[in-house]
Design an enzyme around this catalytic site. Structure first.
Site, mmCIF file in Angstrom:
data_model
loop_
_atom_site.group_PDB
_atom_site.id
_atom_site.type_symbol
_atom_site.label_atom_id
_atom_site.label_comp_id
_atom_site.label_asym_id
_atom_site.label_seq_id
_atom_site.Cartn_x
_atom_site.Cartn_y
_atom_site.Cartn_z
ATOM 1 N N LYS B 82 0.854 -1.180 0.000
ATOM 2 C CA LYS B 82 0.000 0.000 0.000
ATOM 3 C C LYS B 82 0.901 1.245 0.000
ATOM 4 O O LYS B 82 1.940 1.251 0.665
ATOM 5 C CB LYS B 82 -0.879 -0.036 1.255
ATOM 6 C CG LYS B 82 -1.917 1.057 1.364
ATOM 7 C CD LYS B 82 -2.753 0.859 2.637
ATOM 8 C CE LYS B 82 -3.870 1.863 2.780
ATOM 9 N NZ LYS B 82 -4.699 1.624 3.982
ATOM 10 N N SER B 157 -9.718 1.494 3.131
ATOM 11 C CA SER B 157 -8.863 2.282 2.278
ATOM 12 C C SER B 157 -7.821 1.476 1.495
ATOM 13 O O SER B 157 -7.287 1.987 0.508
ATOM 14 C CB SER B 157 -8.134 3.316 3.125
ATOM 15 O OG SER B 157 -7.241 2.697 4.028
ATOM 16 N N SER B 181 -9.883 -0.984 7.228
ATOM 17 C CA SER B 181 -9.283 -0.722 5.907
ATOM 18 C C SER B 181 -8.512 -1.878 5.286
ATOM 19 O O SER B 181 -8.105 -1.784 4.133
ATOM 20 C CB SER B 181 -8.358 0.491 5.987
ATOM 21 O OG SER B 181 -9.110 1.674 5.950
#
Lengths: 96, 492
Positions: B82, B157, B181
């Site tokens: 990420k 997210s 997330s």
């Protein structure tokens, strides 16, 4: 709960956010809605409850206060929006 | 049975084949990079792809194996991170315009551990801006898409990470989870996502959102793969004062254990939630039946303060975020946009231009909640409610070893469907948020597919530092309910 335009502008100044008029209007409504929603916590009696700041209890770890060189000064300065020599350059903030 | 194509292999299978020289890291990495080149423009799972660096690292991995070096557990296997983990000299944006040119001068601890395990870094994956969102729609680099249905969100997210894993654009990814997330995107993309106990994985070099809640964890196509990645990234780090000095257990072995006698708590409140989609309910009931058939014991439990978790979270997380994001002041990185008007003006302009609408909203809510006269009424109150939520779990874990719930109340929603109303978006985190507030570990494992062909996940929660329990329960669900891990739409 309603929040006024003035309150939004005050908070924006605290948060260092230059908001447009449209943003102020939109945030006024949205913040009011979110604050309304979170006010449901008021229905809970928490008089004798100790607050939780971290969910996993642990002490504060200590280490020696010793200087360790980072070594790559250029890598740090490479991100500077503006620099002068080995310094981060910012606009003048103190008036004569 | 035909051999599955390379990109469908599990992480464990890929690592084994590289180690045993059945395939070179170069071939493996080339195959995934080609797939990224072909499919990423449609899915937008990666913000930055590193083709030259990845091929160079893959060749070095092959060379090291030829020279008889002892390989790490992920030797030669291409993975993604990420775009919230600092990568030395590699752009790290956190999905934000304000960090679009940020070159970190050091690696996050997670980055360092992934690289020293021998993995090849493919690139940095798309995410909601500063990890604030449940759909990856708040990314400055455009929304990522769900590989199962490109008109739908991949969750958030860590949506880019889940989409990349589901589309075969990496063998594993590492995401972060502040209110769901990792688990919610894993759920809606049909893959496995694990949020470890707070303190299990170092947060050093992971761009901070809400420091008392943030935790990094794996997104993979199988439960044993998640166990393997967790064993690589877990452990004490003196550079994160909240990382805990406890030995790292053998998670992979735990994922292979049976669940006979395991007590599975079913929180009545989670199944009474009005917004719970019937298809999600039915799939989670299948997971319950599967665990019962394997010898686990179901016990009804109660988590009465669940209904207050979203409200407490949407004070605590924005408050901590408003403080963490104060560092983006246009001095140390970004760009200078003005010089007149003094210090406040100098900081307020780049922040207004660099942050998107959701980040501004949360910074505003957080600043309001922490401002003079309101602190006790909001932040103080929310922290006390957090204590009540934590106590709920302590009570529940006296009766149960793990807790089973839905991960997300609905399958993936359509892109744009919830952007108009922040509160509706926030409520999609209703099942995942309590876990972060209590600091306990949680995993989402696929347990069904809706009539429209959308994946559904079940969530398993465990006691602090008992990731082994949720891994073995999730592995049992995975074995009992075999589902495709690769999004079928991708194969068209």
């Amino acid at each position: 709960m309603s929040i006024t335009r003035e309150e939004v502008l005050h908070v924006a100044r605290l948060a260092r956010l230059a908001l447009s008029d449209d943003e102020v209007d939109r945030l006024k409504d949205q913040m009011g809605g979110i604050l309304d929603y979170v006010r449901q916590l008021d229905t809970l009696d928490t008089r004798d409850i100790v607050p939780t700041s971290h969910a996993v209890e642990m002490g504060t770890p200590f280490r020696d206060d010793s200087v360790r060189p980072f070594g790559d000064k250029e890598a740090l300065l490479a991100n500077a929006p503006d620099r002068e020599g080995d310094f981060f350059r910012v606009p003048r903030i103190i008036e004569d | 049975m035909a051999n599955p194509p390379v990109h469908e292999w599990t992480l464990l299978a890929a690592a084994k084949k590289v180690r045993e020289k059945e395939i070179s890291s170069r071939e493996l990495t080339r195959a995934i990079l080609d797939r990224i080149e072909r499919l990423n423009p449609g899915i937008n799972a990666y913000i930055t792809v590193l083709p030259e660096k990845a091929m160079k690292d893959a060749l070095a991995c092959d060379e090291a194996l030829r020279n008889g070096r002892t390989p790490g557990p992920l030797h030669g296997v291409p993975v993604g991170l990420k775009d919230i983990f600092c990568t030395r000299g590699i752009r790290t944006t956190c999905g934000s315009r304000i960090l679009r040119d940020f070159l970190p001068p050091y690696d996050a601890t997670v980055t360092g551990k992934i690289l020293s395990s021998g993995a090849v870094l493919l690139g940095k994956q798309n995410m909601d801006e500063f990890a604030m969102g449940s759909s990856t729609e708040t990314s400055h680099f455009g929304p990522a898409r769900n590989p199962w249905a490109p008109d739908r969100i991949p969750g958030g997210s860590s949506g880019g990470t889940a989409a990349a894993v589901a589309a075969g654009l990496c063998f594993a990814g590492v995401g972060t989870d502040t209110g769901g997330s990792i688990r919610q995107p894993a759920s809606v993309c049909g893959v496995v996502g694990l949020k470890p106990t707070y303190g299990r994985v170092s947060r050093y070099g992971m761009i901070a959102f809400a420091s008392s809640l943030d935790q990094a964890g794996p997104v993979t196509r199988s439960v044993p793969d998640a166990a393997l990645v967790l064993s690589v990234i877990a452990g004490h780090d003196p550079r994160d004062s909240t990382s805990v000095d406890l030995p790292v257990p053998d998670y992979l072995a735990a994922a292979g254990q049976g669940v006979k006698g395991l007590r599975v708590g079913l929180p009545r409140e989670y199944f009474e939630e009005a917004g719970l989609d019937p298809a999600v309910r039915a799939s989670v009931e299948n997971a319950i039946a599967a665990l019962a058939a394997e010898g686990a014991r179901m016990v009804e439990i109660s988590l009465p303060h669940t209904r207050y978790a979203v409200a407490a979270y949407y004070i605590i997380a924005p408050a901590e975020a408003s403080s963490n994001l104060a560092r983006y002041d246009g001095v140390r990185c970004g760009h200078v946009t003005c010089c007149a008007g003094g210090l406040i003006e100098m900081m307020s302009r780049p922040r207004a231009e660099g942050f998107g609408a959701e980040v501004k909203r949360r910074v505003m809510i957080g600043t309001y909640a922490l401002s003079a006269g309101y602190y006790e009424a909001y932040y103080g109150k929310a922290q006390k409610v957090r204590t009540l939520i934590r106590r709920d779990f302590e009570g529940a874990f006296s009766k149960a070893d793990v807790i089973l719930t839905p991960t997300s109340p609905t399958p993936a929603f359509k892109i744009g469907e919830r952007t108009g109303d922040p509160l509706t978006m926030y409520l999609s985190d209703v099942y995942t948020i309590p876990c972060n507030l209590a600091g306990i570990p949680g995993i989402s494992v696929p347990c069904g597919i809706s009539e429209e062909g959308l994946p559904i996940g079940a969530q398993l929660l465990g006691r602090h530092f008992r990731e082994e329990d949720i891994l073995k329960a999730a592995a049992a669900v995975e074995r009992a309910i075999p589902l495709p891990r690769m999004a079928p739409a991708m194969e068209a």
